[in-house]
Design an enzyme around this catalytic site. Sequence first.
Site, PDB file in Angstrom:
ATOM      1  N   LYS A  26     -11.398  -5.836 -10.441  1.00 19.60           N
ATOM      2  CA  LYS A  26     -11.641  -5.154  -9.184  1.00 19.60           C
ATOM      3  C   LYS A  26     -10.412  -3.925  -9.389  1.00 19.60           C
ATOM      4  O   LYS A  26     -11.092  -2.618  -9.128  1.00 19.60           O
ATOM      5  CB  LYS A  26     -11.524  -6.044  -7.864  1.00 19.60           C
ATOM      6  CG  LYS A  26     -11.355  -5.137  -6.655  1.00 19.60           C
ATOM      7  CD  LYS A  26     -11.597  -5.729  -5.413  1.00 19.60           C
ATOM      8  CE  LYS A  26      -9.912  -6.145  -4.956  1.00 19.60           C
ATOM      9  NZ  LYS A  26      -9.152  -5.239  -4.416  1.00 19.60           N
ATOM     10  N   ASN A  27      -9.343  -4.208  -9.383  1.00 17.30           N
ATOM     11  CA  ASN A  27      -8.322  -2.960  -9.154  1.00 17.30           C
ATOM     12  C   ASN A  27      -8.138  -2.004 -10.523  1.00 17.30           C
ATOM     13  O   ASN A  27      -7.301  -1.123 -10.392  1.00 17.30           O
ATOM     14  CB  ASN A  27      -6.944  -3.613  -8.863  1.00 17.30           C
ATOM     15  CG  ASN A  27      -7.076  -4.307  -7.565  1.00 17.30           C
ATOM     16  OD1 ASN A  27      -8.195  -4.350  -6.832  1.00 17.30           O
ATOM     17  ND2 ASN A  27      -6.249  -5.331  -7.212  1.00 17.30           N
ATOM     18  N   CYS A 120      -7.384  -4.300   4.016  1.00 14.62           N
ATOM     19  CA  CYS A 120      -7.157  -5.594   4.524  1.00 14.62           C
ATOM     20  C   CYS A 120      -6.113  -5.213   5.804  1.00 14.62           C
ATOM     21  O   CYS A 120      -5.139  -4.515   5.389  1.00 14.62           O
ATOM     22  CB  CYS A 120      -6.340  -6.599   3.730  1.00 14.62           C
ATOM     23  SG  CYS A 120      -7.804  -7.104   2.357  1.00 14.62           S
ATOM     24  N   ARG A 125      -0.001  -0.510   5.464  1.00 13.62           N
ATOM     25  CA  ARG A 125      -0.733   0.195   4.403  1.00 13.62           C
ATOM     26  C   ARG A 125      -0.842   1.780   4.594  1.00 13.62           C
ATOM     27  O   ARG A 125      -1.553   2.272   4.727  1.00 13.62           O
ATOM     28  CB  ARG A 125      -2.162  -0.366   4.296  1.00 13.62           C
ATOM     29  CG  ARG A 125      -2.424  -1.878   4.105  1.00 13.62           C
ATOM     30  CD  ARG A 125      -1.797  -2.271   2.897  1.00 13.62           C
ATOM     31  NE  ARG A 125      -2.585  -2.058   1.746  1.00 13.62           N
ATOM     32  CZ  ARG A 125      -3.761  -2.611   1.501  1.00 13.62           C
ATOM     33  NH1 ARG A 125      -3.902  -3.842   2.152  1.00 13.62           N
ATOM     34  NH2 ARG A 125      -4.257  -2.211   0.055  1.00 13.62           N
ATOM     35  N   ASP A 308      -0.376 -10.359  -4.901  1.00 11.29           N
ATOM     36  CA  ASP A 308      -1.954 -10.911  -4.617  1.00 11.29           C
ATOM     37  C   ASP A 308      -2.067 -12.376  -5.005  1.00 11.29           C
ATOM     38  O   ASP A 308      -3.247 -12.862  -4.632  1.00 11.29           O
ATOM     39  CB  ASP A 308      -2.794 -10.068  -5.479  1.00 11.29           C
ATOM     40  CG  ASP A 308      -2.827  -8.627  -5.124  1.00 11.29           C
ATOM     41  OD1 ASP A 308      -3.473  -7.680  -5.831  1.00 11.29           O
ATOM     42  OD2 ASP A 308      -2.371  -8.303  -3.826  1.00 11.29           O
ATOM     43  N   ARG A 401     -15.291  -9.406  -1.069  1.00 15.94           N
ATOM     44  CA  ARG A 401     -15.016  -8.071  -1.372  1.00 15.94           C
ATOM     45  C   ARG A 401     -14.477  -8.069  -2.860  1.00 15.94           C
ATOM     46  O   ARG A 401     -14.308  -7.134  -3.478  1.00 15.94           O
ATOM     47  CB  ARG A 401     -13.906  -7.434  -0.372  1.00 15.94           C
ATOM     48  CG  ARG A 401     -14.160  -6.981   0.728  1.00 15.94           C
ATOM     49  CD  ARG A 401     -13.000  -6.383   1.610  1.00 15.94           C
ATOM     50  NE  ARG A 401     -12.394  -5.625   0.573  1.00 15.94           N
ATOM     51  CZ  ARG A 401     -10.993  -5.181   0.910  1.00 15.94           C
ATOM     52  NH1 ARG A 401     -10.369  -5.783   1.809  1.00 15.94           N
ATOM     53  NH2 ARG A 401     -10.448  -4.558   0.111  1.00 15.94           N
TER      54      ARG A 401
HETATM   55  C1  EPZ Z   1      -3.114  -1.918  -4.928  1.00  9.05           C
HETATM   56  O1  EPZ Z   1      -2.873  -1.551  -3.680  1.00  9.05           O
HETATM   57  C2  EPZ Z   1      -3.774  -3.131  -4.659  1.00  9.05           C
HETATM   58  N1  EPZ Z   1      -5.361  -2.736  -4.655  1.00  9.05           N
HETATM   59  C3  EPZ Z   1      -3.589  -4.303  -4.214  1.00  9.05           C
HETATM   60  O2  EPZ Z   1      -4.550  -5.455  -4.145  1.00  9.05           O
HETATM   61  C4  EPZ Z   1      -2.099  -4.983  -4.449  1.00  9.05           C
HETATM   62  O3  EPZ Z   1      -1.690  -5.729  -3.725  1.00  9.05           O
HETATM   63  C5  EPZ Z   1      -1.086  -3.480  -4.458  1.00  9.05           C
HETATM   64  O4  EPZ Z   1      -1.632  -2.467  -5.454  1.00  9.05           O
HETATM   65  C6  EPZ Z   1       0.056  -3.968  -5.049  1.00  9.05           C
HETATM   66  O5  EPZ Z   1       0.199  -4.835  -6.325  1.00  9.05           O
HETATM   67  C7  EPZ Z   1      -5.909  -1.828  -5.575  1.00  9.05           C
HETATM   68  O6  EPZ Z   1      -5.448  -1.593  -6.819  1.00  9.05           O
HETATM   69  C8  EPZ Z   1      -7.247  -1.456  -4.980  1.00  9.05           C
HETATM   70  P1  EPZ Z   1       0.946  -0.252  -3.264  1.00  9.05           P
HETATM   71  P2  EPZ Z   1      -2.060  -0.306  -3.177  1.00  9.05           P
HETATM   72  O7  EPZ Z   1       0.480   1.282  -2.964  1.00  9.05           O
HETATM   73  O8  EPZ Z   1      -2.238   0.698  -3.950  1.00  9.05           O
HETATM   74  C9  EPZ Z   1       3.569   0.570   0.318  1.00  9.05           C
HETATM   75  C10 EPZ Z   1      -5.963  -6.838  -3.714  1.00  9.05           C
HETATM   76  O9  EPZ Z   1      -6.048  -8.023  -2.932  1.00  9.05           O
HETATM   77  N2  EPZ Z   1       3.160   1.911   0.286  1.00  9.05           N
HETATM   78  O10 EPZ Z   1       1.328  -0.520  -4.560  1.00  9.05           O
HETATM   79  O11 EPZ Z   1      -2.531   0.052  -1.875  1.00  9.05           O
HETATM   80  C11 EPZ Z   1       2.529  -0.408   0.775  1.00  9.05           C
HETATM   81  O12 EPZ Z   1       2.721  -0.605   2.068  1.00  9.05           O
HETATM   82  C12 EPZ Z   1      -5.295  -5.781  -3.332  1.00  9.05           C
HETATM   83  O13 EPZ Z   1      -6.873  -6.854  -4.801  1.00  9.05           O
HETATM   84  C13 EPZ Z   1       3.598   2.744   1.223  1.00  9.05           C
HETATM   85  O14 EPZ Z   1       4.727   2.738   1.659  1.00  9.05           O
HETATM   86  O15 EPZ Z   1      -0.661  -0.936  -3.037  1.00  9.05           O
HETATM   87  C14 EPZ Z   1       3.154  -1.773  -0.009  1.00  9.05           C
HETATM   88  O16 EPZ Z   1       4.288  -2.316   0.778  1.00  9.05           O
HETATM   89  C15 EPZ Z   1      -4.577  -6.116  -1.878  1.00  9.05           C
HETATM   90  N3  EPZ Z   1       3.352   4.141   1.165  1.00  9.05           N
HETATM   91  C16 EPZ Z   1       3.842  -1.152  -1.128  1.00  9.05           C
HETATM   92  O17 EPZ Z   1       4.160   0.060  -1.235  1.00  9.05           O
HETATM   93  C17 EPZ Z   1       2.227   4.525   0.423  1.00  9.05           C
HETATM   94  O18 EPZ Z   1       1.771   5.621   0.419  1.00  9.05           O
HETATM   95  C18 EPZ Z   1       2.933  -1.307  -2.536  1.00  9.05           C
HETATM   96  O19 EPZ Z   1       1.818  -0.749  -2.362  1.00  9.05           O
HETATM   97  C19 EPZ Z   1       1.789   3.453  -0.506  1.00  9.05           C
HETATM   98  C20 EPZ Z   1       2.418   2.393  -0.378  1.00  9.05           C
END
Ligand code: EPZ
Length: 420
Positions: A26-27, A120, A125, A308, A401
């Site tokens: 998916k990702n 979610c 987020r 995850d 999802r």
């Molecule tokens: C991706 O989400 C994945 N989703 C998530 O999978 C996964 O948990 C996550 O990466 C971490 O590996 C997809 O790829 C569609 P991040 P993403 O930006 O990109 C903080 C699933 O179950 N952050 O790497 O949204 C954030 O709050 C989903 O398939 C900021 O602070 O995750 C988190 O604490 C759930 N500001 C950390 O960084 C920002 O602008 C990592 O988030 C962006 C993120």
Amino acid sequence: MKEKNDSFIIKGGKKLFGEAYVQTSKNACLPIISSSLLTTEKVKIKDCPDILDVKNMVLMLQKLGVKIDHDGKDLIIDSSGLNNVNLDCELTKTMRSSIFLLGSLLQRFGTIMINTPGGCKIGARPIDIHIDAFKKLGVKVSCLGDCLFFDASRAKANKIHLKLPSVGATENIVQFACLLKGKTEIVNAAKEPEVVDLCNFLSLMGAKILGAGTNKITIYGVDSLHGVEYRPIGDRIVAGTLMTAVALTGGELTLRNANANQNEKLIDILRRMGCQINIKHDIIKVTKSGRLNSIDVVTGYYPEFPTDLQSMLLVLMCLANGESRLQENIFENRFLIKDELIKMGAQIHQIDNRNVLVYGQNELRGCTVQAKDLRGGASLVLAGLVAKGETVVEGIRYIDRGYDHFEDVLNSLGADIKRT
Ligand code: EPZ
């Protein structure tokens, strides 16, 4: 929000035996579908999973005027007719992955207005890292109500330092910079396999990207990208979910289309907890008999143990022999299933919003539980597989999802799950 026909009824106690083919990631699919907008030529993405997040992204793009046909599980994307750019606010509210359209649409159109996405409820987020990175590239970002307006008319290549190795921010900037004149560097870039897969896809389209999979990615802008056919990688989180399922129930599972290198940390943990795991090419065999050992685990950015898979590990710890400790370092408040597992008889003590202590029990008892996020929902299904009696998991739209016919895959291995 309760959806009708929204639950699984699971009869616990069945061991799992057999073979499963791991769905495409998916990702990886989501940013790759988004990147297909960087060319007006046709793109074919093979073997896409039949899941809500992909369906919603396809729907969103079709509303923008992108022609998307299905050939079996393959998507044929033709964005030559792409017209307006106001992302459907209803849809962007339902999932986080709409943020991944930002980089490609902004590159394609020069300006875009998006609704701050939902997704979610696992922590805030935020998207501040995305915004700061685009500003560093000379993009003007203004806030209009709960919409954000991006103007890239004066964008130029630059060196960007991400304060956190955000997967989404890395993927957005890579997509945007492929067609941005000059050299763009991303320092503290995300190293997830899905980021590497996206960069491989873009390179096949003619992009010039170096360093994918390291913490420094360099993109040299090119004038245009061409169409391509591509099969994204297998879903390491679905593979990890299935491995955890058999670790819970006992039995023997053979996984195909699974890349053990992308699940090294989970494999190490399962072995330490008492599973036998054999690896040969893209086949992973997991056998488990007897009681699991307790263990202490922390989640982290790739290649550390993935957030995850944290909920699945929590379920394993509930049945392990002794006391385990779990630390969640990526998202605050990602223990949404704790109270549901306690209803099933688990002994979990939450120390703070990133740490829990688990006292393993001999069994869990089936009851009605509520899914509140994608991976937590899948984990409650796993708990139901091993619980005594019948478990009803409500809110399975979350699970749909990201898991392609989840109950069919588990039932083919000997589980007893009915979708109401
Ligand atoms: C991706 O989400 C994945 N989703 C998530 O999978 C996964 O948990 C996550 O990466 C971490 O590996 C997809 O790829 C569609 P991040 P993403 O930006 O990109 C903080 C699933 O179950 N952050 O790497 O949204 C954030 O709050 C989903 O398939 C900021 O602070 O995750 C988190 O604490 C759930 N500001 C950390 O960084 C920002 O602008 C990592 O988030 C962006 C993120």
